[in-house]
Motif scaffolding. Structure first.
Motif: not given
Ligand SMILES: Nc1ncnc2c1ncn2[C@@H]1O[C@H](COP(=O)(O)OP(=O)(O)OP(=O)(O)O)[C@@H](O)[C@H]1O
Length: 265
Positions: A41-48
């Motif tokens: 969780n929080g690795a950055g997958k959704t952001t990517l």
């Molecule tokens: N809009 C935003 N503003 C500030 N921080 C953000 C924002 N979006 C994501 N983050 C931060 O960026 C990091 C990566 O988030 P992300 O949602 O991409 O991770 P993830 O791998 O998809 O996690 P999960 O498996 O929990 O969905 C996290 O620390 C999150 O808090």
């Protein structure tokens, strides 16, 4: 070197007010492959994913689709160029039938905006292809059912048909089995396995048994960076991956790769 995959990412970076969520990521998605993005969780997958589909603009880096840089283009353009996203994004309209949803997606150039004309002409024109796509996702018998009447797994199959209506060059699946029971998970894996034929798929998925069954290549992200990349069997046995998952602050059991806990015992 750029241009090694159908979709290639170079130095992709995204900051949120000084916090680096995606950190100089390089990625090559080979044509015809299923490429999974995993990580704690929080690795950055959704952001990517949001960067790849134009929902977020990168702070730096390039996203090359067949050599063309699509970084920073708006989602509609990205979709029109052939990067389509399914699951967790499509909103279904309760009263529209499955067939009407797919027909609307077929007539929409980007698949993202819905135009509200359900004319007989529109339906006549797009029904044959809509029915083909519904059959591909196992919804042939439910073409006339309103979206509201579909069970959860079927709704997701409909979302997949909507994404396929764009005839995407790269299909991005955002946690296709999230929130599903075992039976639906199995059905969804079979479904993705079926629709992947002749297509290129990028998948974010927490369930590692799903990843193991579907993915040709797995990229593990940690703290916004690529930790390990390779075939599933190799990645799940990698010490760095096991440590990353077990060290995650939110060590949800389903987020730990199968084998990781065994290996750590
Ligand atoms: N809009 C935003 N503003 C500030 N921080 C953000 C924002 N979006 C994501 N983050 C931060 O960026 C990091 C990566 O988030 P992300 O949602 O991409 O991770 P993830 O791998 O998809 O996690 P999960 O498996 O929990 O969905 C996290 O620390 C999150 O808090």
């Amino acid at each position: 070197m750029a241009g090694q995959g159908l979709l290639s990412v170079r130095g992709l970076t995204r900051d949120f007010r000084g916090f680096r969520a995606v950190d100089r990521v390089d990625l090559d998605v080979a044509a015809g492959s299923v490429h999974a993005l995993v990580g704690p969780n929080g690795a950055g997958k959704t952001t990517l994913f949001n960067l790849l589909t134009g929902f977020l603009r990168p702070t730096a880096g390039r996203i090359l689709l067949d050599g063309r840089d699509i970084a920073g283009l708006p989602p509609e353009r990205v979709a029109r160029l052939g990067v389509a996203r399914s699951f967790q994004i499509t909103s279904l309209f309760p009263q529209l039938s499955a067939r009407e949803h797919v027909a609307l997606a077929l007539q929409s150039p980007s698949g993202l905006g819905w135009r509200f004309w359900r004319s007989a002409t529109l339906m006549r024109r797009y029904t044959p292809r809509a029915d083909e796509l519904l059959a591909e996702v196992g919804l042939a018998e439910l073409a006339d059912a309103p979206a509201d009447a579909l069970a959860y797994g079927r709704k997701r199959a409909l979302e997949l048909a909507i994404a396929l209506a764009l005839d995407p060059r790269v299909l991005l699946l955002d946690e296709p089995t999230a929130g599903m029971g075992l039976e639906d998970v199995d059905r969804t894996v079979e479904l993705v396995d079926r629709v992947r034929a002749g297509r290129t798929v990028v998948l974010v998925e927490h369930n590692m048994s799903v990843v193991g069954r579907l993915a040709d290549t797995v990229t593990v992200l940690q703290a916004g960076k690529v930790l390990v990349e390779g075939p599933y069997q190799q990645v799940r046995a990698d010490e760095r991956v096991i440590t990353a998952y077990l060290g995650a602050t939110d060590a949800a059991t389903d987020a730990v790769p199968h084998g990781a806990t065994d290996a750590a015992r």
